[in-house]
Design a protein around this motif. Structure first.
Motif, PDB file in Angstrom:
ATOM      1  N   ARG A   1       4.828  34.260   4.301  1.00  0.00           N
ATOM      2  CA  ARG A   1       3.680  33.428   3.923  1.00  0.00           C
ATOM      3  C   ARG A   1       4.065  31.969   3.855  1.00  0.00           C
TER       4      ARG A   1
ATOM      5  N   SER B   1       1.605  26.825   0.095  1.00  0.00           N
ATOM      6  CA  SER B   1       0.718  26.615   1.233  1.00  0.00           C
ATOM      7  C   SER B   1      -0.527  27.477   1.139  1.00  0.00           C
ATOM      8  N   SER B   2      -0.547  28.417   0.206  1.00  0.00           N
ATOM      9  CA  SER B   2      -1.724  29.278   0.110  1.00  0.00           C
ATOM     10  C   SER B   2      -1.891  29.751  -1.327  1.00  0.00           C
ATOM     11  N   ARG B   3      -3.068  30.291  -1.603  1.00  0.00           N
ATOM     12  CA  ARG B   3      -3.302  30.845  -2.931  1.00  0.00           C
ATOM     13  C   ARG B   3      -2.321  31.964  -3.220  1.00  0.00           C
TER      14      ARG B   3
ATOM     15  N   VAL C   1      -6.559  25.473   1.277  1.00  0.00           N
ATOM     16  CA  VAL C   1      -7.675  25.923   2.108  1.00  0.00           C
ATOM     17  C   VAL C   1      -7.514  27.385   2.505  1.00  0.00           C
ATOM     18  N   ARG C   2      -6.401  28.014   2.068  1.00  0.00           N
ATOM     19  CA  ARG C   2      -6.213  29.427   2.368  1.00  0.00           C
ATOM     20  C   ARG C   2      -6.066  30.219   1.086  1.00  0.00           C
TER      21      ARG C   2
END
Lengths: 380, 271, 301
Positions: A234, A247-249, A379-380
């Motif tokens: 991820r 970079s992501s939730r 945004v992810r």
């Protein structure tokens, strides 16, 4: 993103950022399936010489399979693994210049400590005198000289761990693989050993790849961490990058504790965005470069980046709610605020003084706020 | 569950063991009976034991049985251990289902059928029946028992030991020889002992597959028992029971001593 | 998983190949020969069946001579049918009797003080190592009309004429129960021993009497051990030869013995082969059930 400011702890060491640097290990589009279950899914990864690399993830995420493919115990279904320019496909584990330290240590119960360490050297046909020198050397390295003639079942867990480490170091592999190396130790010993291992890796100048499910362990020891989930990586990054710039939730939530607000991007000027949450809250945020106006985005902010107060607060990003839980942990206190829309906001406060100036108790109203750059727009 | 060591429980254990051991004890006592009449006590005597050692046929049969037992148990242990490795370590190969079936089937196959089928094979290929056919037959059924014993040990075996050996550069054969085998050795020994006693014990399969000049001890005992109980047979049986008891007790003591030694070493090491 | 780890080298070939070939040659092929002979016709020559296997070319003839005559013969002769039924009946009754003696023994052992358990376990296993033949033989001296049991009962004055036990089914029951008792005790003991003692404390705490607790908690939980033990006794008992031969006399028919006689006395190899095949078919049902239980036990562990 402001990743430049979140570099490696060892500032000068960042071969992954240098395009002229050749990786020591390359996973090239590696896929591994077991009877229809995809453990590793089209994964590519470069690891560099002298790096301490951690594969972090929950059990079943594919991190152990990745390590076992590198050791040669599993064969990739698709793709290939290259070590130092050599394609490892088809090379059995006993011909690979990598060694592994097993989670269970896998010390041979019928051999003494010295014989355990000698085992790998004997397979190479090393002469006896040289072998003995090498055994003495690695035993000294792990401070186990006095235990050479003990059998594994006469050693404590921590001692067994050291012997396992010595055994896997003895052949001076190009890469040392560590499968949950500290998993079987108790908390205190684990913390001590973490630093010993990193020092050892630095002094020997070796490449270490570690598999762990313990984020603290990965953060403490590794130069870079790959967060894995369902056979995919991820995010890859240094510990500060992973923690402060997920970079992501998924990564934000997996590493550490985090509050995540969902909202629509109502306004965007450069990096600055305004998010409107469904319950009418407004969040002013920096770091919003990736979000597009009108789309859904998320704001992630860690509990320690918030301040909490019993009085109303000024400025942007103020939320109020009822004190739902208070957990006094010692070094800090954790509050759960139940916001008016029913969601929970986590705020932690370092206990600098022995008695807290903040006299908050259950079911009272409290206010919490954070600066626009305290968190991150995802945004992810 | 150690509460409730009550009168009822003690009684069921005592009665159960009395039932298990009384017949053998009686047999042993009557082997020292001076009287020719087996059921009438005529005083203590060892005359039947003396007579045994001049009974050529019985001694020959004992010798055959011993040779068959040693040879068949050894071959069965090798083959059975390999079969156990194949069953536990190689999950995929052509004909694995058939292989598994063939390992387990002899365990439940009535002895009369195993004996019959092997005899028909030896007749079909015109193989002279005797020492070798009995040995082959015994290897075939006892290797399956060895396989099961060793397999259960291999299943509980920490597989990462084998991976560690290979990781350190040992080929599969060297891994098996220097890591797997030493660790499962007690199970291999137990398998050998089981195979050996199965061979010593076997009457039915030996009767089918044996030929002239290869009468085993059970066959000899059987042919005499059919004619009635004799003090001489009592004496043979007593010797066999004595040897087995001695063997089991020795094995237990050796095991115990090893454990005691080990734990003592452990204590010293920790001190 | 680690199949790839062990490689596909020489060692793998030896580990699989050697036992495989051995079992093919000495288990599967002999079994196929039995199957083939069971559908051949009898001849007086030696070997007493046609066709012989001397020449490979005659194998084809053998198939042409294919006949179900032997099976029809078995079906029409009450001797065989009685033997099969009698075997099943004797095996079933013996299994129940073994359970009746084995369960209390296993239960008592499981409740024994911890330090005594290894000794008790060894005492159960020890008879395994003693010759089966000797253990059966030991009973002849006890059970026969002038044997020790009758002498003892006379001495007590319980009887005035000797009990006739040898050469009756009762002697066979005793023989089977005696010989197979450890097979029943071990799985039940294993099951009871690992049972959590706190379950009974919980039952008592919830108001159950000890007897009730036994029937509602202990026994159902040990049922798997009971079933495993029952099959371990029943399956070999059906095909038993030594016990009916030595203790049962000429009047008791059990199929193992009938097969033996057919083979050694009548020298009718095709019929004895057919008897063997039918016996196996009968045993397949309990064996498959047993395997299921074993698998479930494996899985639950």
């Amino acid at each position: 993103m402001k990743t430049q400011s979140l570099g490696s702890i060892r500032k000068s060491f960042a071969p992954w950022a240098d395009p002229s640097e050749k990786p020591l290990i390359r996973f090239e589009n590696v896929t591994k399936t077991f009877d229809g279950f995809t453990a590793v899914d089209d994964l590519s990864l470069d690891i560099y010489t002298r790096e301490f690399f951690a594969l972090l993830g929950a059990s079943g995420c594919g991190k152990s399979t990745l390590l076992r493919m590198l050791a040669g115990f599993e064969r990739p279904t698709k793709g290939r693994i290259v070590l130092d320019g050599e394609d490892l496909t088809g090379i059995p584990p006993y011909r690979r210049p990598v060694n592994m330290m097993f989670q269970s240590y896998a010390l041979f119960p019928h051999m003494s400590v010295a014989k355990n360490i000698a085992f790998g050297l004997k397979q190479d046909g090393m002469a006896k005198s040289e072998r003995e020198d090498r055994i003495a050397e690695v035993l000294k390295l792990v401070k186990m000289e006095r235990f050479a003639n003990r059998k594994p079942d006469q050693l404590s867990g921590g001692q067994q761990q050291r012997v396992a480490l010595a055994r896997s170091l003895a052949k001076r592999p190009k890469v040392l693989l560590l499968d949950e190396p500290l998993g079987a130790l108790d908390k205190k010993l684990r913390e001590e050993t973490q630093f010993e291992l990193t020092d050892l890796q630095y002094d020997l100048g070796m490449t270490f790849i570690m598999v762990t499910h313990d984020q603290e362990e990965a953060m403490t020891m590794a130069d870079r961490i790959a967060v894995m989930d369902q056979g995919h990586i991820r995010q890859i990054g240094t510990p500060p990058e992973i923690y402060e710039a997920p970079s992501s939730r998924f990564v934000a939530d997996f590493v550490g504790s985090v509050n995540i607000f969902e909202g629509k991007v109502a306004k965007k000027t450069g990096e600055r965005v305004t998010l409107e949450t469904p319950s009418g809250g407004v969040i002013e945020a920096d770091n919003g470069g990736a979000a597009e106006a009108g789309s859904t985005a998320w704001y992630a902010v860690r509990p320690e980046k918030l301040i909490i107060s019993a009085e109303p607060l000024d400025g942007p990003n103020v939320f109020s709610g009822e004190v739902w839980e208070i957990a006094y942990i010692g070094d800090m206190t954790l509050f759960h605020l139940k916001l008016d829309d029913g969601s929970i906001l986590r705020v932690s406060m370092v206990n600098r003084a022995r008695s807290s100036p903040l006299q908050l108790t259950w079911h009272e109203r409290a206010w919490a706020s954070f600066a626009p750059d305290a968190g991150l727009v995802l945004v992810r | 569950m150690n509460k409730g060591w009550t009168g009822f429980n003690i009684a069921s254990v005592v009665i159960g063991f009395a039932f298990l051991y009384l017949p053998i004890v009686i047999l042993v006592i009557y082997s020292f009976n001076a009287s020719q009449l087996v059921t009438v006590w005529g005083g203590f005597s060892t005359r039947w034991y003396g007579q045994l050692f001049s009974n050529r046929g019985l001694l020959d049969a004992a010798w055959v049985t011993l040779r068959v037992g040693l040879l068949s148990a050894t071959v069965a242990t090798i083959l059975g251990t390999l079969a156990a490795v194949a069953l536990t370590r190689y999950t995929r190969f052509r004909g694995r289902v058939l292989f598994t079936g063939m390992v387990y089937a002899p365990l439940v196959m009535p002895e009369v059928i195993t004996g019959l089928s092997l005899l028909l094979l030896f007749v079909a290929i015109d193989f002279d029946r005797g020492f070798w056919t009995v040995t082959l037959a015994h290897v075939t059924f006892s290797m399956c028992f060895v396989a099961v014993v060793v397999q259960s040990r291999l299943l509980s075996f920490d597989r990462s030991l084998e991976e560690a050996a290979m990781d350190l550069g040992a080929t599969p054969a060297r891994t098996f020889l220097f890591v797997t085998l030493p660790v499962v050795w007690p199970a291999v020994i137990a398998g050998w002992m089981l195979a050996f006693t199965l061979s010593l014990d076997d009457l039915v399969i030996a009767s089918f597959t044996s030929g002239p000049g290869a009468t085993t001890l059970p066959m000899k005992i059987y042919s005499q028992v059919r004619l009635g109980v004799t003090p001489e047979i009592n004496a043979v049986c007593t010797i066999l029971v004595g040897l087995v008891t001695l063997g089991v007790i020795t094995a237990t003591l050796v095991n115990k001593r090893r454990e005691v030694k080990k734990s003592r070493e452990g204590e010293l090491a920790m001190a | 998983m680690a199949a790839s780890g062990m490689g596909k080298g020489v060692f793998r070939r030896v580990a699989i190949g050697l036992p495989y070939l051995w079992l093919l040659a000495l288990f599967l092929i002999p079994f196929l020969i039995v199957l083939k002979i069971s559908v051949s016709t009898i001849a007086t020559a030696i070997p007493p069946y046609t066709p012989t296997f001397g020449d490979i070319s005659t194998w084809l003839d053998g198939i042409r001579q294919f006949t179900f005559e032997n099976y029809l013969w078995i079906a029409s002769d009450s001797l065989y049918i009685t033997s099969y039924l009698e075997s099943l009946k004797i095996a079933a009754i013996s299994t129940v009797l073994t359970l009746a003696i084995g369960y209390p023994l296993a239960y008592g052992m499981a409740r024994a003080p911890q330090r005594m358990k290894p000794l008790l376990l060894m005492l159960v296993i020890l008879p395994f190592w003693t010759s089966f033949l000797i253990r059966v033989y030991a009973w002849i001296g006890i059970l026969k009309p002038e044997g020790l049991l009758n002498q003892f009962l006379f001495f007590l004055g319980v009887i005035d004429a000797p009990l006739i036990i040898t050469n009756t089914p009762v002697a066979i029951y005793i023989g089977i129960v005696y010989s197979y008792l450890p097979f029943m005790v071990l799985p039940i003991f294993a099951n009871l021993d690992k049972m959590d003692g706190r379950l009974l404390e919980a039952a008592a705490d919830l108001g159950s009497t000890p007897l009730r607790a036994f029937w509602t908690i202990t026994f159902p939980l040990s049922l798997r051990g009971v079933l495993a033990g029952a099959f371990l006794v029943f399956i070999p008992a059906v095909g038993e030869f030594v016990i009916p031969d030595l203790l049962g006399g000429s009047r008791t028919l059990m199929i193992g013995k009938t097969l033996w006689m057919e083979f050694f006395n009548n020298r009718d190899w095709p019929v004895s082969s057919a008897v063997a095949i039918i016996l196996l078919l009968i045993l397949v049902v309990p064996i498959v059930i047993f395997q299921r239980i074993q698998d479930r036990q494996e899985a639950s562990r």
